[in-house]
Design a protein around this motif. Sequence first.
Motif, PDB file in Angstrom:
ATOM      1  N   THR A  15       0.901  -1.245  -0.365  1.00 22.66           N
ATOM      2  CA  THR A  15       0.161  -0.032  -0.038  1.00 22.66           C
ATOM      3  C   THR A  15       0.834   1.058   0.154  1.00 22.66           C
ATOM      4  O   THR A  15       1.879   1.491   0.049  1.00 22.66           O
ATOM      5  N   GLU A  17       0.944   3.409   2.393  1.00 23.94           N
ATOM      6  CA  GLU A  17       0.991   4.104   3.551  1.00 23.94           C
ATOM      7  C   GLU A  17       2.784   2.871   3.528  1.00 23.94           C
ATOM      8  O   GLU A  17       3.568   3.396   4.492  1.00 23.94           O
ATOM      9  N   HIS A  18       2.819   1.625   3.254  1.00 25.29           N
ATOM     10  CA  HIS A  18       4.095   0.605   3.403  1.00 25.29           C
ATOM     11  C   HIS A  18       4.691   1.159   2.120  1.00 25.29           C
ATOM     12  O   HIS A  18       6.339   1.475   2.536  1.00 25.29           O
ATOM     13  N   ILE A  20       5.572   4.688   1.398  1.00 27.15           N
ATOM     14  CA  ILE A  20       6.462   5.765   2.084  1.00 27.15           C
ATOM     15  C   ILE A  20       7.394   5.690   3.030  1.00 27.15           C
ATOM     16  O   ILE A  20       8.368   5.920   2.829  1.00 27.15           O
ATOM     17  N   GLN A  21       7.030   4.009   3.439  1.00 24.57           N
ATOM     18  CA  GLN A  21       8.635   3.185   4.260  1.00 24.57           C
ATOM     19  C   GLN A  21       9.438   3.534   3.903  1.00 24.57           C
ATOM     20  O   GLN A  21      10.606   2.540   4.607  1.00 24.57           O
ATOM     21  N   ALA A  28       8.307  11.146   3.055  1.00 24.13           N
ATOM     22  CA  ALA A  28       6.975  11.667   2.926  1.00 24.13           C
ATOM     23  C   ALA A  28       6.699  12.785   3.063  1.00 24.13           C
ATOM     24  O   ALA A  28       7.304  13.922   3.629  1.00 24.13           O
ATOM     25  N   HIS A  30       2.479  15.295   2.958  1.00 26.15           N
ATOM     26  CA  HIS A  30       1.134  15.458   4.085  1.00 26.15           C
ATOM     27  C   HIS A  30       0.072  15.883   3.378  1.00 26.15           C
ATOM     28  O   HIS A  30       0.324  17.477   2.394  1.00 26.15           O
ATOM     29  N   ARG A 177      -4.477   8.110  -4.438  1.00 24.52           N
ATOM     30  CA  ARG A 177      -3.036   7.908  -4.467  1.00 24.52           C
ATOM     31  C   ARG A 177      -1.658   8.131  -5.409  1.00 24.52           C
ATOM     32  O   ARG A 177      -1.063   8.258  -4.780  1.00 24.52           O
ATOM     33  N   ARG A 180      -0.551  11.109  -4.821  1.00 27.95           N
ATOM     34  CA  ARG A 180      -0.282  11.968  -3.608  1.00 27.95           C
ATOM     35  C   ARG A 180       1.363  11.545  -4.127  1.00 27.95           C
ATOM     36  O   ARG A 180       2.475  12.195  -4.066  1.00 27.95           O
TER      37      ARG A 180
END
Length: 222
Positions: A15, A17-18, A20-21, A28, A30, A177, A180
């Motif tokens: 995803t 969220e993952h 970004i890591q 990242a 916002h 997304r 983003r």
Amino acid sequence: MFSVYGVTGQTFRGTLEHLIQVPGVYAARHGRGIHREGEEIGAEFETVRRRAQGEEQGGAEADPRYAEAAAAYTRMLRRDSERDSVRHAYQMMCRDVLSLRTGDTVGSAWHMLAARRLRQAPVLDVARRVVGLVSERDLLTVLDLRDGRVTGSLERRVDEVMRTPVICADPVTDIRRIARVLLDTGLTALPVVSEAGELAGVVSRGDILRAAVADPPLSLWI
């Protein structure tokens, strides 16, 4: 869902969220999303709704003809907001995609991009799997452009200057997304790949902007 592809194949799938890591993918940032569906319609929707229901009295609002017209307008807005929205990459991606091969020369790559008026293109291996992305800027690291003429290391291979690994999106990835990722990475387009890692299309900033003003509507983070 996003993937990261490089010369060794797929190195990540997960995803946003993952993604970004993942170290080195991008920094990242916002964004602010809408709080609820329909918020992007604006405050005027709530005003018309209240007037149509008689919550505001006095003046023209008390006129039954105004209430009837306001109610009709409100029903129109509701129908408009209930239409199917453009949400996924496959609904707006460009399928007629210029792709380069790892063995192409940077000279031929430059001319192919110029002929299509493009600034970047995905790079495929012999199995037609995405392994990188090359842009005008990448090519200009080994080319010189003067008076419309291209000189320099024209015979260098594309895989020597391409960006790899490259972030790719699934066909059903939410457009917000993808927007983003484009904002955070500075890329102008994102390849869309099938489950087998084959190129299915490309979603660009221009595609998202066109969808934002087209019918049916598209709700974006602002």
